[in-house]
Each structure stands twice: as C-alpha cells, then as structure tokens.
Design a protein around this motif. Structure first.
Motif, PDB file in Angstrom:
ATOM      1  N   THR A 152       0.973  -1.247  -0.217  1.00 24.72           N
ATOM      2  CA  THR A 152       0.076   0.097  -0.084  1.00 24.72           C
ATOM      3  C   THR A 152       0.914   1.404   0.119  1.00 24.72           C
ATOM      4  O   THR A 152       2.216   1.136   0.120  1.00 24.72           O
ATOM      5  CB  THR A 152      -0.913   0.143   1.194  1.00 24.72           C
ATOM      6  N   TYR A 153       0.240   2.339  -0.058  1.00 24.12           N
ATOM      7  CA  TYR A 153       1.288   3.652  -0.290  1.00 24.12           C
ATOM      8  C   TYR A 153       1.950   3.772   1.095  1.00 24.12           C
ATOM      9  O   TYR A 153       2.901   4.484   1.335  1.00 24.12           O
ATOM     10  CB  TYR A 153       0.244   5.055  -0.403  1.00 24.12           C
ATOM     11  N   ALA A 154       1.580   3.263   2.099  1.00 25.02           N
ATOM     12  CA  ALA A 154       2.209   3.447   3.497  1.00 25.02           C
ATOM     13  C   ALA A 154       2.773   2.236   4.114  1.00 25.02           C
ATOM     14  O   ALA A 154       3.739   2.286   4.698  1.00 25.02           O
ATOM     15  CB  ALA A 154       1.185   3.906   4.645  1.00 25.02           C
ATOM     16  N   SER A 155       2.466   0.926   3.639  1.00 30.59           N
ATOM     17  CA  SER A 155       3.188  -0.211   4.108  1.00 30.59           C
ATOM     18  C   SER A 155       3.531  -1.230   3.074  1.00 30.59           C
ATOM     19  O   SER A 155       3.000  -1.376   1.894  1.00 30.59           O
ATOM     20  CB  SER A 155       1.949  -1.108   4.904  1.00 30.59           C
ATOM     21  N   LEU A 156       4.871  -1.207   3.262  1.00 36.65           N
ATOM     22  CA  LEU A 156       5.775  -1.991   2.172  1.00 36.65           C
ATOM     23  C   LEU A 156       5.563  -3.372   2.422  1.00 36.65           C
ATOM     24  O   LEU A 156       5.675  -4.455   1.492  1.00 36.65           O
ATOM     25  CB  LEU A 156       7.210  -1.728   2.241  1.00 36.65           C
ATOM     26  N   GLY A 157       5.073  -3.906   3.477  1.00 35.38           N
ATOM     27  CA  GLY A 157       4.724  -5.183   3.855  1.00 35.38           C
ATOM     28  C   GLY A 157       5.794  -6.006   4.626  1.00 35.38           C
ATOM     29  O   GLY A 157       6.230  -5.149   5.511  1.00 35.38           O
ATOM     30  N   GLY A 158       6.035  -7.275   4.440  1.00 31.76           N
ATOM     31  CA  GLY A 158       6.771  -8.051   5.280  1.00 31.76           C
ATOM     32  C   GLY A 158       8.360  -7.439   5.212  1.00 31.76           C
ATOM     33  O   GLY A 158       8.906  -6.538   4.346  1.00 31.76           O
ATOM     34  N   VAL A 159       9.087  -7.684   6.274  1.00 37.39           N
ATOM     35  CA  VAL A 159      10.532  -7.421   6.502  1.00 37.39           C
ATOM     36  C   VAL A 159      11.388  -7.766   5.381  1.00 37.39           C
ATOM     37  O   VAL A 159      12.259  -7.030   4.820  1.00 37.39           O
ATOM     38  CB  VAL A 159      11.178  -7.974   7.740  1.00 37.39           C
ATOM     39  N   ASP A 160      11.018  -8.888   4.599  1.00 39.92           N
ATOM     40  CA  ASP A 160      11.650  -9.357   3.465  1.00 39.92           C
ATOM     41  C   ASP A 160      11.465  -8.817   2.271  1.00 39.92           C
ATOM     42  O   ASP A 160      12.000  -8.868   1.454  1.00 39.92           O
ATOM     43  CB  ASP A 160      11.485 -10.880   3.402  1.00 39.92           C
ATOM     44  N   ARG A 161      10.681  -7.540   2.241  1.00 42.11           N
ATOM     45  CA  ARG A 161      10.311  -6.561   1.123  1.00 42.11           C
ATOM     46  C   ARG A 161      11.814  -5.817   1.156  1.00 42.11           C
ATOM     47  O   ARG A 161      12.070  -4.887   0.271  1.00 42.11           O
ATOM     48  CB  ARG A 161       9.352  -5.883   1.238  1.00 42.11           C
ATOM     49  N   VAL A 162      12.259  -5.584   2.329  1.00 45.42           N
ATOM     50  CA  VAL A 162      13.588  -4.598   2.472  1.00 45.42           C
ATOM     51  C   VAL A 162      14.833  -5.113   2.531  1.00 45.42           C
ATOM     52  O   VAL A 162      15.851  -4.747   1.948  1.00 45.42           O
ATOM     53  CB  VAL A 162      12.921  -3.643   3.556  1.00 45.42           C
ATOM     54  N   VAL A 163      14.838  -6.128   3.528  1.00 47.14           N
ATOM     55  CA  VAL A 163      16.368  -6.933   3.865  1.00 47.14           C
ATOM     56  C   VAL A 163      16.030  -8.071   4.002  1.00 47.14           C
ATOM     57  O   VAL A 163      14.832  -8.855   4.121  1.00 47.14           O
ATOM     58  CB  VAL A 163      16.772  -6.471   5.418  1.00 47.14           C
ATOM     59  N   PRO A 164      17.117  -9.047   3.604  1.00 44.22           N
ATOM     60  CA  PRO A 164      16.939 -10.553   3.568  1.00 44.22           C
ATOM     61  C   PRO A 164      16.676 -11.155   5.066  1.00 44.22           C
ATOM     62  O   PRO A 164      17.225 -10.629   6.010  1.00 44.22           O
ATOM     63  CB  PRO A 164      18.320 -10.921   3.030  1.00 44.22           C
ATOM     64  N   VAL A 165      15.619 -12.129   4.977  1.00 44.92           N
ATOM     65  CA  VAL A 165      15.300 -12.484   6.418  1.00 44.92           C
ATOM     66  C   VAL A 165      15.569 -13.993   6.493  1.00 44.92           C
ATOM     67  O   VAL A 165      15.391 -14.834   5.646  1.00 44.92           O
ATOM     68  CB  VAL A 165      13.699 -12.237   6.491  1.00 44.92           C
ATOM     69  N   ASP A 166      16.330 -14.308   7.685  1.00 46.01           N
ATOM     70  CA  ASP A 166      16.706 -15.714   7.901  1.00 46.01           C
ATOM     71  C   ASP A 166      15.696 -16.436   8.625  1.00 46.01           C
ATOM     72  O   ASP A 166      15.336 -17.818   8.457  1.00 46.01           O
ATOM     73  CB  ASP A 166      17.928 -15.581   8.727  1.00 46.01           C
ATOM     74  N   VAL A 167      15.011 -15.885   9.605  1.00 39.15           N
ATOM     75  CA  VAL A 167      13.804 -16.719  10.410  1.00 39.15           C
ATOM     76  C   VAL A 167      12.731 -15.832  10.398  1.00 39.15           C
ATOM     77  O   VAL A 167      12.593 -14.712  10.674  1.00 39.15           O
ATOM     78  CB  VAL A 167      14.484 -16.899  11.746  1.00 39.15           C
ATOM     79  N   TYR A 168      11.519 -16.506  10.445  1.00 36.91           N
ATOM     80  CA  TYR A 168      10.275 -15.897  10.364  1.00 36.91           C
ATOM     81  C   TYR A 168       9.567 -16.439  11.432  1.00 36.91           C
ATOM     82  O   TYR A 168       9.264 -17.900  11.815  1.00 36.91           O
ATOM     83  CB  TYR A 168       9.423 -16.386   9.063  1.00 36.91           C
ATOM     84  N   VAL A 169       9.056 -15.552  12.399  1.00 40.04           N
ATOM     85  CA  VAL A 169       8.462 -15.937  13.419  1.00 40.04           C
ATOM     86  C   VAL A 169       6.898 -15.235  13.480  1.00 40.04           C
ATOM     87  O   VAL A 169       6.722 -14.339  13.947  1.00 40.04           O
ATOM     88  CB  VAL A 169       8.896 -15.463  14.995  1.00 40.04           C
ATOM     89  N   PRO A 170       5.947 -16.171  13.055  1.00 41.30           N
ATOM     90  CA  PRO A 170       4.626 -15.590  12.788  1.00 41.30           C
ATOM     91  C   PRO A 170       3.865 -15.536  14.010  1.00 41.30           C
ATOM     92  O   PRO A 170       4.211 -16.237  15.056  1.00 41.30           O
ATOM     93  CB  PRO A 170       3.864 -16.773  11.909  1.00 41.30           C
ATOM     94  N   GLY A 171       2.627 -14.960  14.056  1.00 41.63           N
ATOM     95  CA  GLY A 171       1.648 -14.824  15.056  1.00 41.63           C
ATOM     96  C   GLY A 171       1.436 -13.413  15.612  1.00 41.63           C
ATOM     97  O   GLY A 171       2.053 -12.326  14.799  1.00 41.63           O
ATOM     98  N   CYS A 172       0.206 -12.848  16.002  1.00 38.54           N
ATOM     99  CA  CYS A 172      -0.304 -11.657  16.422  1.00 38.54           C
ATOM    100  C   CYS A 172      -0.798 -11.521  17.696  1.00 38.54           C
ATOM    101  O   CYS A 172      -1.866 -11.736  17.907  1.00 38.54           O
ATOM    102  CB  CYS A 172      -1.521 -11.410  15.360  1.00 38.54           C
ATOM    103  N   PRO A 173       0.172 -11.193  18.444  1.00 35.42           N
ATOM    104  CA  PRO A 173       1.730 -11.144  18.310  1.00 35.42           C
ATOM    105  C   PRO A 173       1.926 -12.384  18.742  1.00 35.42           C
ATOM    106  O   PRO A 173       1.164 -13.203  19.722  1.00 35.42           O
ATOM    107  CB  PRO A 173       2.412  -9.971  19.420  1.00 35.42           C
ATOM    108  N   PRO A 174       3.142 -12.864  18.303  1.00 34.63           N
ATOM    109  CA  PRO A 174       3.612 -14.146  18.710  1.00 34.63           C
ATOM    110  C   PRO A 174       3.952 -14.290  20.299  1.00 34.63           C
ATOM    111  O   PRO A 174       4.159 -13.124  20.929  1.00 34.63           O
ATOM    112  CB  PRO A 174       5.113 -14.403  18.052  1.00 34.63           C
ATOM    113  N   ARG A 175       3.736 -15.295  20.999  1.00 36.69           N
ATOM    114  CA  ARG A 175       4.111 -15.346  22.425  1.00 36.69           C
ATOM    115  C   ARG A 175       5.519 -15.307  22.606  1.00 36.69           C
ATOM    116  O   ARG A 175       6.068 -15.462  21.822  1.00 36.69           O
ATOM    117  CB  ARG A 175       3.405 -16.669  22.932  1.00 36.69           C
ATOM    118  N   PRO A 176       5.785 -14.872  23.793  1.00 37.13           N
ATOM    119  CA  PRO A 176       7.185 -14.785  24.185  1.00 37.13           C
ATOM    120  C   PRO A 176       8.054 -16.005  23.880  1.00 37.13           C
ATOM    121  O   PRO A 176       9.045 -16.001  23.475  1.00 37.13           O
ATOM    122  CB  PRO A 176       7.249 -14.318  25.790  1.00 37.13           C
TER     123      PRO A 176
END
Lengths: 311, 524
Positions: free
Chosen positions: A236-260
């Motif tokens: 969108t005009y304000a959100s580029l999206g996931g972190v891997d749109r800008v820098v290379p990502v090694d680990v993905y931790v999903p969840g909203c929010p993920p538990r500690p």
C-alpha cells in the motif's frame, strides 16, 4: 532496604524452568483436510487473506492457509460448517522462508454436484513447524555454546510484538539465561529482531540499521506483519509489507503477536544460524534475497454482506 | 433527550442542531462561521475532542468536521462545513485553540486542504521526501501505489540553536531500547533541555485508508492493531461506532464482560508502566516485581480469554469470550492477590527517598497547558483535569458501577504514577463489581447484513491511556467511506513536548515513560 531483602527472599525464584512447557489455548488454526469440503466459508471471514482458495481447473480446487498472514483471530474456527478447522495449540513456529509457513490442500470437484472432496496436499508446512519441539531441546542443550546479541528494530509495528519481546526479558522468561542480550546499537548486534509491516517512513531507517550491523548478521522477522504485512497489507502507499521486502530475512516468527515463547524459539533458531554462519563455509548459508517470496494476496475489495456469504 | 439538544443548541448559538442518536449531535455551518462557533463552544465549556476532514466524492467535495465534547449535558457535537473543490481551504482555529494544531496540519497533509491563518503550516504527518500533491486520504488517491520519493522535498524545520555550549541532540527514529520509532530533537545547554521537537509518523501504516478498503466486519481486527497495548480500547470504540450506526443493542452480559476486558487492559498496562518508571530510575527490585505481576495478568488473560493481549475478545454486537463461574472465581482470587502485591509495590516505591527524589517535580505539565493542548486520559488527570468518559459519557456497563476518578494536581512524573496507582485500586473495585454482578444471558447480538447507507456514527471508549474515538461514515451503498481514528496519544504528544523543557536530559526517559504514549496510535 530490609523490606526489599525480605520481599526478594519471600518471593523466591519466579523464572519458568522450562519456558516451553505452557501451551496456549489457541495457537494457529489447523485444518483437517479430510473433513474439509472447500466451501470457502473460512476464506470469506479471514481478515488477512491467510486462507485462500483457487480454481486451477474446472474440476479442481485448492485451499491454502498461510501462517505468515494469520492473526489468530479464530474467525475461521467458528465459521467452518464442517468443524474441520481446529484451534491448534502449536505456537513455537519458526521457519526459514515464507513458503514454509504455507499449507495447501487439493480438492477434486464433482461437476454434477459441485461438491469438493479432498485429494491430497500440494504443500505442507515447513519442517521446522513439525520438528520444532525436537529442535528446541537440542538448542537449549547447546545454549551455552555462545552468546547472542540482539538489536530490536520496530519498522512499523503496532507495538504488540514489542510488548511480547519485552516480556521475553522479564523474570518469568528471562532470556538472558540462554545467553541472549538486547543491545542498544546495531553495531553490537548479531541478530536484528525486526517487527513490521515495514512502513514507507521506516524503510530507509531499517536499511541503514541493517547495514550498520556487522557480518555475519541474522535477521528475524517477528509477527504476522513482519512476516507478510499482516492486516495492513503489502504494497500500500504506507506499508511495504513484510520485512523481507526490504532486507533479507533468515527466520520468520509468525503470530499476532507471537507469544514470548515463540520469540524465544525464533531467537534460538537464529542462534543456530549465526553459529553455522560464523564457521567455515558459513557465508554460503545466505537467506533468500529480498523480494523472493511471492507478495501477500490482496483481498478483493468488497464488503462482506453477512457472516460467510460474500457477494 | 431533546432537552439536551436544546440546551446545547442554545449554548452554541446555532439555529439548528440535529440529534443523530443519544449523545450525538451534528450541525452544518457556513465555512466562515467555523471560528465563531468554535469560540461559542469553547466559551460554553466544551472541549475539542477531534478534528478531521472527509472526502465525499467529486459531486459534493470535501468537508471539515470539528467534534466537541460537552460534559453537561453529556454529548458530542459535530460542527461541520463543506469545502468545495474549487476552494480547498478552511479557516484555522489553531492560533486560539492549540489542540487543533496537529489535527489541522494532518488534514492539510492527507487531504490537501489549506488551514488559513494557521500559525505553523509545516507538514506534521508527511515526511520530507513525500512529493507535493499526493493527498493520501482523498478518494482519487489509489491505496495500492508506490508514491515516489523526492529527497529533501520539504525539509522539516528544526529550530536552530546558537551560542557557546548550546547544541542539539538528535535521537531516533531507531531507539536504544525496545520501543517504537520516532525522532526527538533536543536543544540542550549542558544537561538542561531548552526545547524538545518531535518528529513522529514513522509508523504511519495507512490505517484510516485501510478501513475504507476492508469489509466493515474486518475493521474490528484492524482496530485491534492500531495500538498493540490498547487492543480492547480501540476495538470497543470501533464496535460502539458500528453498533450505534446499525442501532444494535448489546446484551447486558456482554456489556459487563467488555467492562471486565477494558479494566484488565488498564490493569496490565498500569502495572507495567509503574515498573517501567522504576526501571528508568534504575530501581531494579520494584521493576522486576511489576514485571512479574504484569506477566501473571497476561498469563491469566490468555488462559481465560485465549489471548495474552486480549485480542479477538471483543466482537461487533458483543463479546467473543465466555466466563464460566469457576473461571470467574479464579480471576477474582487472582485479582485479590494482585491487589495486595500491588499495594506492597507502591509502598516500596513511594517510601524510597531515592525514588521520589527522581520523580517529584520532574516533567511538570501545568493544568492550563494540558487544557490548551487538549491532553486527555491519565496525563490530563495527573495535571488536574477531571476528565473520564467512563463517568462523563458512560459506555458499556460503567453507568451501573460505582467508581471514582482519581485526579492529581502535580502534573509531574509522581502525579502520573499516582494516578495510575489509584486507578489500579479503582479498576480492581470495578472488576470485582462487574464480575460479581455478571448478568446471565446472551453475550452477543447478531448485526444486520449491511450498514445503513449515507450515515455516520461516533464510538468512544475510555481506554487505559485516554479516550479512543472512532467516527465511522458510510457511503450511498453502505460501504465504509471514512473512519477517523483518534488515539489519545495524538493529543498527548504535544503535552510531552511541553513537559520536558527545563528538565535535564537524563530525566527524559522517565518523563517519556510516565506519559507512555503510543507512536503507532499517533501515526496510524
């Protein structure tokens, strides 16, 4: 002074012995594909398009579920007329790519009745999803191997992930016992723990922070928004999206929010990657390049008229 | 009800005032009348709660809305005017009413409407490299587009500092701790801070535009993600707006459960903040104690309601969680223990001279400044402003519960700490009343299939930080045309900018923490 001492003595140790012993009442939804009829009720109620159907041929249908997009709202569990979606209790999910967070079932559609029946899986969630428990134990065993310095970067989050990241350092979870420390500068960091979605206004700051971190550096994307843009969308005009749109990502931790617990797990996985990459030939263990994963699907822009019956 | 309307109409000197529904009034005025009506409203003791614009399509053009909150008789009055396309400007009231300052500049940034007579027409929301002429909240602006960057297009004017030993300290957007991004520019003379300039909107996610694109039922989940620590507050404000729009009555049990959820959110945030204030003055024992208490709360929240931060508990038309008798008692027992532990914690803090030495008289926000800037919530109540929508315009079950609104006069870190501490006591009492008096019955009323067309409604909730306001408007086909979200942080950030000068730079973290404002809620 005396009161402080007596309070501390009375309180004793509050730290959880095994931070992975507690299970949430609801982790990620789990689809029982054998009972599923691919009726699309869950797709209609999913606010982030984590659930998607496709019709590759007249007699074929697929239903996919991406944990990268899932905000754990439980709408699909309630909407399913076949009760084929269960509130899963899996939470310590950490993968090396977005695709590994995706599962896709394939269905055959009977042309006469229009009824779909399950045929098989096109895609399964990544290995770290199923083996995470076993991997974890290994990591905890080897936790004294070295320490890990983490720089947290909020690239646009709602602050929910930050609250849970802060919680990992509280006396109950106490991530310092695993040798993990939060540091104040990216120049001191082995790992960047990045939350998203990456906003237009944080893109440059995130890139600079990444460049300031010394090699070998590991990037962990935290939260549905950090993995995929989540409810804010990707592109969108304000959100580029996931972190891997800008820098290379090694680990993905999903969840909203993920538990500690899930964040701790992701950091322990990152520790493994960092150890491997610091060794001989480690430079070859590169993450996927920026933009390698397909963009998050965009939901058709229409009002949902009633529960589960889109126009 | 019409009595209230007539009183307000008379006070505002308006020929007409429509009562949209209980507690919600609206009147259209001529554009040039806006400042005069604002004078009337302010003179009659109303306060400006929010100010925003709408784009009603090419035929009608834009509109500008002032939303005033009246305490007696209770109500929100929306004064609005048309802004035709051939004359995209409106008279500013910011010179007289500083609360309008950022609001009007935000309208300028996102709608391209010029606030005439505004004393400071620099951008507030848009960053330097945003090109001219891309008003993101106008209907003609496509949501999914990449706006080109024009480096240095509109450099933010930071105040120069001159003289020997006087210099600027830039901080952020990426901070040293685990907090949200924002840029602070301090002008300092040695340690004392001469001024503080805020540069925010780093985490602008386009939430208000996103509301227009998502189905209205899904807006609830977006509302939960406006500010992660205020999931219930914003979800309730959005749900209230949609329920008022559709005329749905929420069942009594759901209203009580919503109250329970909102107070739990207040509790865990207040407890965490008190610990964080202790952290920022390096008082480790109470800081750790507070963290343990907070963790105990979110853990029981997860066990009882399925989510640590209470996401997915509020539903449109009611709640999505149940509380059995056994679980209710479990919660009551936990809260009793928490109450005792919390008393110990507060005593530990305020009996310690080294602690009070750091918080007394630190970061003072005076009553007049707080009123002028439109500060709300705990920050307002710590500066002597007696405001609380739970009492003034009760939502959910608050009208049937007994509680006090703690107000402190000091306006310093200590006052903000004590407001929190006293609110925790009140919250525990509210929770006890709500849990013990929890009515039986359904916890959900189904909503109609569609929203009414060409309509609007306001939803509000007094969340832990302050009032959350959601104004929802629909178009001719019943689609969401505009959602204006007002987070308490938007009005409180200028208050922080006012409280810091005169203090020493090392006290900034603890002053900032005592406000604990949301960047995400402010930037949206």
């Amino acid at each position: 002074m005396f009161r402080i001492l007596s309070k501390s003595l009375k309180t004793g140790v509050v730290t959880e012995k095994d931070p992975f012993s507690s299970r949430p009442p609801f982790g990620f939804p789990v689809i029982d594909f054998n009972s599923c009829t691919a009726c699309d009720e869950c797709v209609a109620v999913c606010p982030t398009a984590a659930l998607q159907t496709d019709r590759p041929a007249a007699d074929r249908k697929t239903l996919s579920l991406s944990y990268a997009l899932c905000i754990q709202c439980r709408e699909c569990v309630e909407a399913c007329p076949e009760r084929a979606i269960h509130p899963g209790r899996e939470f310590e999910v950490a993968t090396h790519s977005r695709e590994q967070l995706m599962q896709r079932g394939s269905f055959v559609v009977d042309p006469a009745t229009g009824r779909a029946s399950f045929r098989g899986m096109d895609a399964r969630p990544g290995p770290s999803l199923e083996e995470s428990a076993a991997r974890l134990k290994e990591r905890i065993k080897g936790r004294l191997g070295r320490s890990l310095h983490v720089r947290q970067v909020d690239a646009g989050s709602c602050n929910g992930c930050e609250l849970e990241i802060i919680a990992t350092a509280n006396p109950v979870f106490d991530l310092e016992r695993f040798g993990i420390h939060f540091v104040a500068s990216p120049r001191h960091a082995d790992v960047l723990l990045v939350t998203g979605p990456v906003t237009r206004n944080m893109e440059i700051a995130l890139r600079r922070t990444y460049e300031a971190a010394p090699e070998p550096r590991v990037v962990v994307a935290v939260g549905a928004c950090g993995c995929s843009g989540g409810i804010f969308g990707e592109g969108t005009y304000a959100s580029l999206g996931g972190v891997d749109r800008v820098v290379p990502v090694d680990v993905y931790v999903p969840g909203c929010p993920p538990r500690p617990h899930a964040i701790l797990n992701g950091l322990l996985v990152a520790m493994g990657i960092h150890q491997a990459r610091s060794g001989p030939g480690g430079a070859e263990l590169a993450p996927q390049p920026v933009g390698a994963s397909p963009p998050s699907p965009h939901r058709p822009l229409m009002p949902v008229l009633a529960r589960g019956t889109p126009e | 009800m019409t009595a209230a309307r007539d009183v307000l109409r008379g006070r505002l000197g308006l020929p007409e005032l429509a009562e949209l529904r209980p507690g919600e009034f609206a009147a259209e005025v001529k554009r040039e009348q806006l400042p005069a009506v604002a004078d009337q409203a302010a003179g009659a003791g109303l306060r400006l709660a929010t100010l925003f614009a709408t784009d009603d399509g090419p035929a009608k053009g834009c509109a500008l809305h002032h939303l005033w909150a009246a305490r007696e008789p209770p109500g929100f009055v929306r004064i609005w005017t048309r802004v035709p396309a051939d004359s995209p400007r409106f008279p500013s009231i910011a010179a007289k009413y500083p609360v309008a300052n950022w609001f009007e500049r935000e309208v300028m940034d996102y709608f391209g409407l010029v606030p005439e007579g505004h004393p400071n027409t620099f951008r507030v929301a848009l960053h330097d490299d945003w090109p001219d002429g891309f008003p993101a909240l106008r209907k003609a602006f496509a949501d999914e587009q990449k706006v080109p960057r024009v480096p240095g297009n509109n450099p933010h004017p930071f105040r120069p500092v001159l003289g020997e030993g006087v210099f600027q300290v830039p901080v952020g957007p990426v901070h040293a701790g685990i907090i949200e991004p924002g840029h602070f520019r301090f002008g300092v003379a040695g340690e004392p801070v001469l001024y503080l300039q805020l540069r925010l909107f780093y985490v602008h996610k386009g939430i208000e535009k996103r509301f227009e694109k998502l189905p209205w039922r899904h807006g609830l989940f977006l509302a939960e993600s406006i500010s992660g620590d205020t999931a219930v507050g914003h979800a309730l404000a959005y749900a209230h707006a949609v329920e008022r729009l559709t005329g749905v009555e929420v069942p009594r049990r759901a209203r009580y459960l919503r109250t329970v959820l909102l107070e739990l959110e207040r509790l865990y945030n207040h407890v965490a903040d008190i610990g964080a204030i202790a952290t920022d003055v390096a008082f480790a024992v109470p800081a750790s104690r507070a963290q343990v208490l907070r963790e105990g709360l979110v853990a029981i929240q997860e066990r009882l309601f399925g989510a640590r931060l209470l996401r997915g508990t509020v539903a449109l038309g009611g709640v999505k969680c149940e509380l059995t008798l056994g679980r209710r008692n479990e919660l009551l027992v936990h809260l009793d223990r928490l109450g005792r532990e919390f008393d110990d914690l507060v005593k530990l803090l305020i009996d310690s001279g080294t602690f009070t030495d750091r918080v007394d008289g630190t970061g003072v926000l005076g009553t007049q400044a707080a009123r002028d800037l439109g500060v709300v919530g705990i920050a307002a109540r710590a500066s002597g402003l007696d405001l609380d929508l739970r009492r003034d315009q009760p939502h959910d079950a608050y009208a049937s519960l007994r509680f006090q609104v703690p107000v402190e006069e000091g306006g310093d870190v200590r006052a903000r700490l004590m407001v929190r501490a006293r609110e925790v006591e009140q919250s525990l009492s509210i929770l006890r009343q709500a849990l013990e008096g929890l009515p039986e019955g359904p916890s959900f009323t189904p909503l109609p299939d569609a929203l009414p067309a060409s309509s609007s409604a306001l939803g509000w909730a007094e969340a832990w930080r302050g009032e959350c306001l959601h104004w929802v408007q629909t178009d001719e086909e019943g689609r969401v045309a505009r959602v204006k979200v007002t987070d308490p942080s938007f009005k409180n950030w200028p208050g922080l900018g006012r409280a810091v000068p005169g203090n020493i730079l090392p006290d900034f973290p603890v002053i900032n923490k005592s406000f604990n404002l949301s960047y995400s809620g402010n930037d949206r």
